[in-house]
Motif scaffolding. Structure first.
Motif: not given
Lengths: 245, 245
Positions: B104, B108-110, B112-114, B116-117, B125, B127-128
């Motif tokens: 990313e 900025g990490g969004l 990965g955030d989505r 891992t929700d 997943y 990682g990133g």
């Protein structure tokens, strides 16, 4: 037209009922000021408002009311008005010409996402590694396999190594790391769902602590991300971190 | 008590006015069904509802209404009901026993955030890497310095190398990368704010395309993250990606 004034104080780290009690006690004197507490994700937004035809008198009264709240809840107030935690941390890092990198496990990228919501964040945010597996923690963050074996991926020891690892990889001034159990699965008696460890490597020192957050998966993730940002804020302010486990 | 039925279809990649026009045209026959279009971040949620005392007749009518919408807007409908894009992509990856990693930049990490929700996302997943600087793209994702110099960090060529780099680092089946200009600064005449490139390395093939998203920083970030997830969905379905620049 209604006149008067309105302020928002943003708090983190104190439970809502404790904040509400303080506001209730302050409101007992019936000074016409409305004090309200609004849970907002992992934060709490406290509003102080007053309707009045005399704006300058209202401002004076609100100043006093704000000071009373700050005297009682100061250590938990991180910002006021429109400023978010990530805005504040960004401004603090910018002003000090410091850079940061983040090793994320249970937050999955949320900390990087929040930091990069701020325009111009490329000035201080160097990037991150989302190490969702032990393998990634070992290979990309130089965590020793023995550390994970002995203490587990969710531990003081592992987040300290993660923080050091990410700081080195990105050559940033500050490296911060988070590893936890967001749930709903993965909890144990010793480390229930919501257990989260934070580690920070900064100014030749390494810090770490564990916390236990309430709530469902997204709430644990959000609380973890706010605690990490709050650590950066407190470190730069020279304030103690919020007490952990 | 009101009875009848209610459905949600979730769309991505078609502008709201085009969806609204289709729904308006379908509603001209006055069949008692309400068709509404609700913008929801970078997605669109279309609702179909009918009030009726005969639930089984209502279901039949709603089936027909849903089919009509699917016939016209099918390629843009990714899910229905409570299922989010990240739920869907997670289920598809799980069912196929595939893993993914993400490089990313502007998000900025969004992403990965989505990802891992979704509970259980550690299954697919891996990682990133959030490579917010050119240095990080080179050192952590093995992007060649010459590629960035010649084509820029926001280009087909760079996201292709990022996707390959992250796939190798995490040894995942799929590597996906995004690099763009989220704004408000950093745009140029050739690559205005909102320009975003996506690259994917999967099944021995590499894909890439550029898009230009409207809106402010957070909207560009969210749109980029949804487009990336939509790429994974379309790739796994064997559907063509949405047309780019």
């Amino acid at each position: 037209m209604e006149r008067g004034g309105y302020r928002i104080l943003k708090l983190y780290g104190l439970k809502e009922p404790s904040i509400a009690k303080v506001l209730r006690d302050l409101s007992k004197k019936n000074d016409g000021i409305t004090r309200e507490s609004h849970p907002h994700l992992s934060e709490n937004h406290t509003t102080i408002s007053l309707q009045s035809h005399d704006n300058s008198l209202a401002e004076k009264k609100l100043d006093r009311a704000e000071k009373e709240i700050r005297d009682l809840l100061g250590p938990y107030i991180f910002a006021s008005g429109d400023q978010s935690m990530e805005d504040l941390v960004g401004t603090m890092l910018s002003e000090r010409d410091l850079t940061i990198s983040v090793a994320e496990s249970c937050t999955g990228g949320l900390i990087g996402d929040r930091l990069t919501d701020v325009p111009g964040s490329s000035r201080y945010y160097k990037g991150g590694i989302i190490a969702y597996s032990n393998q990634a923690k070992i290979e990309l963050l130089d965590v020793s396999p023995g550390c994970i074996e002995e203490h587990g991926a969710v531990s003081d020891q592992t987040v300290r190594e993660m923080a050091e690892g990410v700081k080195k990889r990105f050559r940033s001034h500050i490296g911060i790391a988070v590893s936890g159990i967001a749930g709903p699965d993965g909890g144990s008696r010793e480390k229930p769902v919501g257990t989260v460890y934070i580690g920070m490597s900064a100014s030749e020192e390494i810090f770490s602590a564990g916390y236990c957050f309430q709530g469902a998966r997204k709430q644990v993730k959000h609380n973890s991300s706010t605690m990490v940002l709050d650590w950066v804020r407190r470190h730069l302010n020279g304030d103690p971190f919020l007490p952990g486990l």
